[in-house]
Design an enzyme around this catalytic site. Structure first.
Site, PDB file in Angstrom:
ATOM      1  N   THR B  44       0.834  -1.207   0.000  1.00  0.00           N
ATOM      2  CA  THR B  44       0.000   0.000   0.000  1.00  0.00           C
ATOM      3  C   THR B  44       0.869   1.256   0.000  1.00  0.00           C
ATOM      4  O   THR B  44       0.473   2.289  -0.527  1.00  0.00           O
ATOM      5  CB  THR B  44      -0.919  -0.017   1.243  1.00  0.00           C
ATOM      6  OG1 THR B  44      -1.695  -1.210   1.197  1.00  0.00           O
ATOM      7  CG2 THR B  44      -1.837   1.192   1.274  1.00  0.00           C
ATOM      8  N   TYR B 131       6.631 -11.620   4.531  1.00  0.00           N
ATOM      9  CA  TYR B 131       5.472 -11.051   3.820  1.00  0.00           C
ATOM     10  C   TYR B 131       5.100 -11.975   2.665  1.00  0.00           C
ATOM     11  O   TYR B 131       5.792 -12.055   1.665  1.00  0.00           O
ATOM     12  CB  TYR B 131       5.880  -9.662   3.330  1.00  0.00           C
ATOM     13  CG  TYR B 131       4.818  -8.841   2.650  1.00  0.00           C
ATOM     14  CD1 TYR B 131       3.499  -9.242   2.568  1.00  0.00           C
ATOM     15  CD2 TYR B 131       5.156  -7.609   2.101  1.00  0.00           C
ATOM     16  CE1 TYR B 131       2.552  -8.458   1.949  1.00  0.00           C
ATOM     17  CE2 TYR B 131       4.212  -6.812   1.470  1.00  0.00           C
ATOM     18  CZ  TYR B 131       2.915  -7.241   1.401  1.00  0.00           C
ATOM     19  OH  TYR B 131       1.970  -6.456   0.778  1.00  0.00           O
ATOM     20  N   LYS B 159       3.106 -12.594   7.687  1.00  0.00           N
ATOM     21  CA  LYS B 159       1.940 -11.857   7.176  1.00  0.00           C
ATOM     22  C   LYS B 159       1.343 -12.700   6.066  1.00  0.00           C
ATOM     23  O   LYS B 159       1.939 -12.825   4.994  1.00  0.00           O
ATOM     24  CB  LYS B 159       2.419 -10.506   6.640  1.00  0.00           C
ATOM     25  CG  LYS B 159       1.377  -9.603   6.024  1.00  0.00           C
ATOM     26  CD  LYS B 159       2.079  -8.300   5.554  1.00  0.00           C
ATOM     27  CE  LYS B 159       1.119  -7.220   5.082  1.00  0.00           C
ATOM     28  NZ  LYS B 159       0.367  -7.570   3.883  1.00  0.00           N
TER      29      LYS B 159
END
Lengths: 297, 297
Positions: B44, B131, B159
């Site tokens: 993001t 991630y 994550k």
């Protein structure tokens, strides 16, 4: 410029930096062989793993050592801003043309990809080759999008990722794309195992991985197809089936061709930028045997 | 640090450069709301489109304006060499932790991804969050690979990209992963529409996109789930269904949340790095209506 054999050399690394001596040796090898153009900083040239400064330097070295052979420089990057900067660097280095793929991190829409090409095409003073390679960019061009992009200024060629393996189907595929683009734009095949089929089906260029390391071998296939001897082109390509099988086995050409360069003494080992790794011990042994049998040059 | 609401802000652009004023405003907004951590330069935060210098500056600004809230900095890049440099920059900026995805251009093998994490983990002095985001990295972790990486030093959290939508299946999925990793490593959910289900199923953290823009809204869901009020967490999340529908319609959260920031006056328009584009006129109107109805804060 966008026809015949376009040879795509590796950018060999050594201890985490570009091995400029090895790169120059590869360029001189291509110039000596008389390839039709040199494509530096393509996927095989590992452009995505290099800094802007390294890429500018590679563009300069390619141009300096290519003699009279046109040099095409890859300018792909994730942001449009970086692509424009790389285009400027390539043109300053004297590139005859540039190559642009819609590299992605966030999946891209057709509008976004068109916007990228529109912005870049209007800012170029050399011809552009559109680089369609969904395996690495994760973007699938529609033929209609190719048609729209082909209307932009400076577009000179489309590098397609392959054709159907059946000759008739390959011809249909090329003819369909041809109806959507202006006649001055050439179509070039990549995916080496399909190159003879693609050229026989009407592709004017072969954007070639093995051409970057074994230019004589790739030139023989190219010249046979260009002379209309389609059967000889296919025979010469089929002779390389053991190599194509290794490409398939190792998830593409890059790791195989990088390891081949190491085995041939044309690059230090390892020559790929981490995290990429060349073939393991067993894979290297198999490749060495195949290279011995095929006597590639 | 790797628990509760981890809020992932945008890195707003303006005229092709980072809009530092807008970024600082977003960070202060998160600090005021009392999120549990801030994840700067995640997907993001558009890390993939920024230069090393810009990323170092963003890390410094996040750290400076986050007050006492721990800051996690994204250090992902295509080459291991660049990841190590970014890790150094993040640690110098005072990051409490770093976040690393196996970004790819050439498709990566499990061995190559393990090699990346191994090299980086041994070079860190702060905790690492793994991630896992196949939508952007095009790499699919196996649970076994997660288990191997979790044995490396400094690994503190994973994550994950989502869980099955059915609560029972979500619990099974989290428990399966849990059996393969040490107990001190937390599991965090991303994919905002599944966050309540993921936290209810045992994820200790929510790595949140809407948390980066609407921290109060995301905190309410987080606190309900943390307090064991699973039904209230689900109700609060389901209230946002019109927003989740827009995420789905626009190919993910980024373009929607960037346009939302513009509509709320928290970023200039356009705030995404080209070639990425925010929503078109009709999409913006729909989003504005949804934001009005939902009164997100």
């Amino acid at each position: 410029m966008f026809s015949g054999l376009s040879a795509f050399p590796l950018t060999p690394m050594q201890h985490g930096v570009v091995d400029e001596v090895a790169f120059i040796r590869l360029i001189e090898r291509l110039a000596d062989a008389g390839v039709d153009s040199i494509g530096a900083l393509g996927s095989t040239g590992n452009y995505a793993y290099l800094t802007r400064e390294e890429r500018a330097r590679i563009a300069q070295l390619a141009e300096k050592h290519a003699g009279d052979i046109p040099v095409i420089i890859g300018i792909s990057a994730l942001s449009t801003r970086d692509v424009l900067a790389l285009a400027e660097d390539a043109q300053k280095a004297g590139a005859s043309a540039v190559l642009l793929a819609p590299m992605s991190y966030q999946p891209l829409s057709e509008e976004e990809v068109f916007g990228l090409y529109e912005t870049v095409a209007h800012n170029l003073s050399v011809p552009l080759c559109v680089y369609d390679n969904p395996r690495t960019t994760h973007f699938e061009f529609s033929d209609e999008l190719h048609g729209h992009i082909a209307q932009l200024p400076n577009v000179g060629s489309i590098k397609i990722p392959g054709v159907p393996a059946a000759p008739d189907a390959a011809s249909v595929r090329i003819e369909r794309l041809r109806t959507l683009i202006p006649s001055h734009i050439t179509i070039g095949i990549s995916g080496d195992p399909l190159a003879a089929i693609g050229m026989n089906a009407g592709c004017e260029a072969w954007y070639s991985v093995i051409g970057g390391l074994f230019p004589q071998t790739a030139l023989a296939i190219t010249r046979a197809s260009q002379a209309g001897d389609t059967q000889q082109a296919l025979r010469l390509s089929e002779r390389l089936n053991p190599l194509w099988a290794l490409f398939s086995q190792h998830g593409g050409s890059l790791r195989v061709i990088a390891t081949a360069a190491e085995l041939q003494g044309l690059a230090a080992s390892p020559c790929l930028p981490l995290p990429l790794q060349g073939l393991d011990k067993k894979g290297r042994q198999n490749l060495a045997r195949v290279l011995d049998e095929l006597s590639l040059t």
